[in-house]
Write an enzyme that holds these catalytic residues in place. Structure first.
Site, PDB file in Angstrom:
ATOM      1  N   TYR A 180     -11.063  45.725  42.892  1.00  0.00           N
ATOM      2  CA  TYR A 180     -10.887  47.078  43.662  1.00  0.00           C
ATOM      3  C   TYR A 180     -10.426  46.791  45.183  1.00  0.00           C
ATOM      4  O   TYR A 180      -9.412  46.850  45.624  1.00  0.00           O
ATOM      5  CB  TYR A 180     -11.833  48.149  43.389  1.00  0.00           C
ATOM      6  CG  TYR A 180     -11.311  49.194  44.414  1.00  0.00           C
ATOM      7  CD1 TYR A 180     -10.462  50.122  44.031  1.00  0.00           C
ATOM      8  CD2 TYR A 180     -11.866  49.614  45.445  1.00  0.00           C
ATOM      9  CE1 TYR A 180      -9.762  50.966  44.858  1.00  0.00           C
ATOM     10  CE2 TYR A 180     -11.396  50.775  46.271  1.00  0.00           C
ATOM     11  CZ  TYR A 180     -10.378  51.348  46.031  1.00  0.00           C
ATOM     12  OH  TYR A 180     -10.069  52.420  46.754  1.00  0.00           O
ATOM     13  N   GLU A 216     -13.112  62.576  42.912  1.00  0.00           N
ATOM     14  CA  GLU A 216     -13.637  62.192  41.600  1.00  0.00           C
ATOM     15  C   GLU A 216     -13.530  60.697  41.621  1.00  0.00           C
ATOM     16  O   GLU A 216     -13.749  60.004  40.393  1.00  0.00           O
ATOM     17  CB  GLU A 216     -12.415  62.645  40.505  1.00  0.00           C
ATOM     18  CG  GLU A 216     -12.699  64.323  40.557  1.00  0.00           C
ATOM     19  CD  GLU A 216     -11.576  64.826  39.661  1.00  0.00           C
ATOM     20  OE1 GLU A 216     -10.980  64.012  38.583  1.00  0.00           O
ATOM     21  OE2 GLU A 216     -11.369  66.207  39.356  1.00  0.00           O
TER      22      GLU A 216
HETATM   23  P1  NDP Z   1      -9.421  60.969  42.419  1.00  0.00           P
HETATM   24  O1  NDP Z   1      -9.886  60.056  41.292  1.00  0.00           O
HETATM   25  O2  NDP Z   1      -9.892  62.306  42.723  1.00  0.00           O
HETATM   26  O3  NDP Z   1      -7.962  60.975  42.416  1.00  0.00           O
HETATM   27  C1  NDP Z   1      -7.168  60.116  41.988  1.00  0.00           C
HETATM   28  C2  NDP Z   1      -5.627  60.551  41.613  1.00  0.00           C
HETATM   29  O4  NDP Z   1      -4.892  59.414  41.348  1.00  0.00           O
HETATM   30  C3  NDP Z   1      -5.377  61.509  40.752  1.00  0.00           C
HETATM   31  O5  NDP Z   1      -4.727  62.711  40.863  1.00  0.00           O
HETATM   32  C4  NDP Z   1      -5.075  60.953  39.579  1.00  0.00           C
HETATM   33  O6  NDP Z   1      -4.307  61.405  38.618  1.00  0.00           O
HETATM   34  C5  NDP Z   1      -4.002  59.649  40.164  1.00  0.00           C
HETATM   35  N1  NDP Z   1      -3.851  58.442  39.304  1.00  0.00           N
HETATM   36  C6  NDP Z   1      -4.986  57.676  38.864  1.00  0.00           C
HETATM   37  N2  NDP Z   1      -4.299  56.773  37.970  1.00  0.00           N
HETATM   38  C7  NDP Z   1      -2.888  57.124  38.064  1.00  0.00           C
HETATM   39  C8  NDP Z   1      -1.721  56.619  37.318  1.00  0.00           C
HETATM   40  N3  NDP Z   1      -1.955  55.636  36.439  1.00  0.00           N
HETATM   41  N4  NDP Z   1      -0.481  57.222  37.401  1.00  0.00           N
HETATM   42  C9  NDP Z   1      -0.693  58.534  38.142  1.00  0.00           C
HETATM   43  N5  NDP Z   1      -1.567  59.023  38.742  1.00  0.00           N
HETATM   44  C10 NDP Z   1      -2.671  58.226  38.610  1.00  0.00           C
HETATM   45  O7  NDP Z   1      -9.723  59.859  43.894  1.00  0.00           O
HETATM   46  P2  NDP Z   1      -9.312  59.731  45.229  1.00  0.00           P
HETATM   47  O8  NDP Z   1      -8.724  61.244  45.479  1.00  0.00           O
HETATM   48  O9  NDP Z   1     -10.494  59.599  46.277  1.00  0.00           O
HETATM   49  O10 NDP Z   1      -8.323  58.594  45.113  1.00  0.00           O
HETATM   50  C11 NDP Z   1      -6.900  58.754  45.887  1.00  0.00           C
HETATM   51  C12 NDP Z   1      -6.483  57.354  46.514  1.00  0.00           C
HETATM   52  O11 NDP Z   1      -7.487  57.277  47.625  1.00  0.00           O
HETATM   53  C13 NDP Z   1      -6.692  56.090  45.613  1.00  0.00           C
HETATM   54  O12 NDP Z   1      -5.670  55.260  46.118  1.00  0.00           O
HETATM   55  C14 NDP Z   1      -7.854  55.544  46.274  1.00  0.00           C
HETATM   56  O13 NDP Z   1      -8.072  54.035  45.738  1.00  0.00           O
HETATM   57  C15 NDP Z   1      -8.058  56.049  47.772  1.00  0.00           C
HETATM   58  N6  NDP Z   1      -9.306  55.814  48.411  1.00  0.00           N
HETATM   59  C16 NDP Z   1     -10.404  56.520  47.905  1.00  0.00           C
HETATM   60  C17 NDP Z   1     -11.599  56.665  48.719  1.00  0.00           C
HETATM   61  C18 NDP Z   1     -12.459  57.441  48.194  1.00  0.00           C
HETATM   62  O14 NDP Z   1     -13.925  57.113  48.707  1.00  0.00           O
HETATM   63  N7  NDP Z   1     -12.606  58.301  47.492  1.00  0.00           N
HETATM   64  C19 NDP Z   1     -11.638  55.833  49.915  1.00  0.00           C
HETATM   65  C20 NDP Z   1     -10.511  54.964  50.190  1.00  0.00           C
HETATM   66  C21 NDP Z   1      -9.319  55.100  49.423  1.00  0.00           C
HETATM   67  P3  NDP Z   1      -4.292  61.453  36.836  1.00  0.00           P
HETATM   68  O15 NDP Z   1      -5.526  61.230  36.478  1.00  0.00           O
HETATM   69  O16 NDP Z   1      -4.026  62.970  36.667  1.00  0.00           O
HETATM   70  O17 NDP Z   1      -3.105  60.763  36.587  1.00  0.00           O
HETATM   71  C1  8X3 Z   2     -12.889  53.619  48.556  1.00  0.00           C
HETATM   72  C2  8X3 Z   2     -13.909  53.263  49.507  1.00  0.00           C
HETATM   73  O1  8X3 Z   2     -16.097  51.845  50.095  1.00  0.00           O
HETATM   74  O2  8X3 Z   2     -16.059  52.833  47.796  1.00  0.00           O
HETATM   75  O3  8X3 Z   2     -11.799  52.937  48.582  1.00  0.00           O
HETATM   76  O4  8X3 Z   2     -14.448  51.018  48.261  1.00  0.00           O
HETATM   77  S1  8X3 Z   2     -14.948  52.051  48.754  1.00  0.00           S
END
Ligand code: NDP
Ligand code: 8X3
Length: 279
Positions: A180, A216
């Site tokens: 990741y 999520e």
């Molecule tokens: P969620 O799981 O809540 O949302 C993830 C989203 O990505 C969903 O809408 C999902 O939609 C979509 N997704 C995943 N795989 C695919 C795919 N193959 N095609 C299209 N859509 C996809 O997580 P977050 O909102 O937290 O994550 C969003 C971004 O933020 C990610 O890039 C994550 O790495 C990043 N991030 C998150 C952090 C955290 O602590 N939560 C911290 C730092 C960065 P669906 O399943 O309907 O396709």
């Molecule tokens: C999501 C933040 O610290 O869980 O990118 O990897 S962490």
């Protein structure tokens, strides 16, 4: 400001003039494309850009969720929406979705490359190859496929803004985070590379890199084990999707000569991937 009047218009500035009709202004509203809009940060981005009057292109695999979100946002903010069921890992589907957009949806002004995930939490020598492939295919290759399909139009129009959702995991590695973290280091490298490649085109490039955000994300990481997921945020105050969405909006609303390269956003209770205060 009348609640039905879009403020986020095609020049990238907040709209302050009341001299145009609502209909014309709606037609001029900037198109913002959010990938992964069915949950968390992506859904929150849709909401805050809708509040500013943007026209929203929303994509995710869970179509019923983005359809419901689109209906709610249309009703609440009187904006235009267009939803696409899309798996960003499927290059042909990405190309077909972008090239098949109706004419009035082609001039994408802002691309929020948000779709992404962590899958699994294991040492490399014990890890699941399938989990690795899912992360690499989504976080790196998916982001590339969408960017490759959308950016040529921006270059042609000499206008656009790519906002990549990175992570603190793109700056620091933590035990069991291996693949990741590598995927988010890649997002950082791609953001920097894009900025160089797009110099002189007027297209802006930025990444917003959060620490712990309660979405999520951890449920997906732990394959649906919500009890284990909730421990990630136990006894600390995490960020929420809206906190990140507001930062993305701030970046997008800067004057066109201003390009915020990266914003790292941490919870007050987190200092690094290794330091979380749990009171
Ligand atoms: P969620 O799981 O809540 O949302 C993830 C989203 O990505 C969903 O809408 C999902 O939609 C979509 N997704 C995943 N795989 C695919 C795919 N193959 N095609 C299209 N859509 C996809 O997580 P977050 O909102 O937290 O994550 C969003 C971004 O933020 C990610 O890039 C994550 O790495 C990043 N991030 C998150 C952090 C955290 O602590 N939560 C911290 C730092 C960065 P669906 O399943 O309907 O396709
Ligand atoms: C999501 C933040 O610290 O869980 O990118 O990897 S962490």
């Amino acid at each position: 400001m009348h609640p039905g009047i879009p403020r986020f218009c095609c020049n990238g500035f907040r709209f302050t003039s009341f001299s145009t009709t609502t209909k014309t202004m709606r037609a001029r509203a900037a198109i913002v494309f959010v990938t992964g809009a069915s949950s968390g940060i992506g859904e929150a981005c849709a909401r805050v850009f809708a509040r500013e009057g943007a026209s929203l292109l929303l994509a995710a695999r869970r179509k019923e969720r983005i359809d419901r979100l689109a209906r709610d946002l249309e009703t609440e903010f009187h904006i235009r929406t267009y939803t696409m069921q899309l798996d960003v890992r499927d290059r042909k589907a990405v190309d077909a979705a972008i090239s098949g957009l109706p004419a009035e949806w082609r001039a994408i002004r802002v691309l929020i490359n948000n779709a992404g995930l962590a899958r699994g939490f294991s040492k490399v020598h014990e890890g699941s190859v399938q989990d690795w492939e899912e992360m690499i295919d989504t976080n790196i290759k998916g982001l590339l496929y969408v960017s490759r399909a959308v950016i040529p139009g921006m270059v042609e129009r000499n206008a656009g803004h790519i906002i990549n959702i990175g992570s603190i995991a793109g700056h620091q590695v933590y035990p069991n985070g291996n693949v990741y973290c590598a995927s988010k280091f890649a997002v950082r490298a791609l953001t920097e590379g894009l900025k160089m490649d797009l110099l002189g085109t007027g297209v802006r490039v930025c990444s917003v890199s959060p620490g712990l955000v309660e979405t999520e994300f951890s449920i997906v990481r732990f394959h649906g084990d919500s009890q284990r997921a909730s421990k990630t945020y136990e006894n600390m105050r995490p960020l929420h999707g809206e906190d990140i969405a507001e930062v993305a909006l701030f970046c997008a609303l800067r004057p066109l000569h201003v390009d915020i390269s990266e914003v790292i956003v941490m919870p007050t209770d987190q200092a690094s991937v290794h330091h979380v205060y749990r009171g």
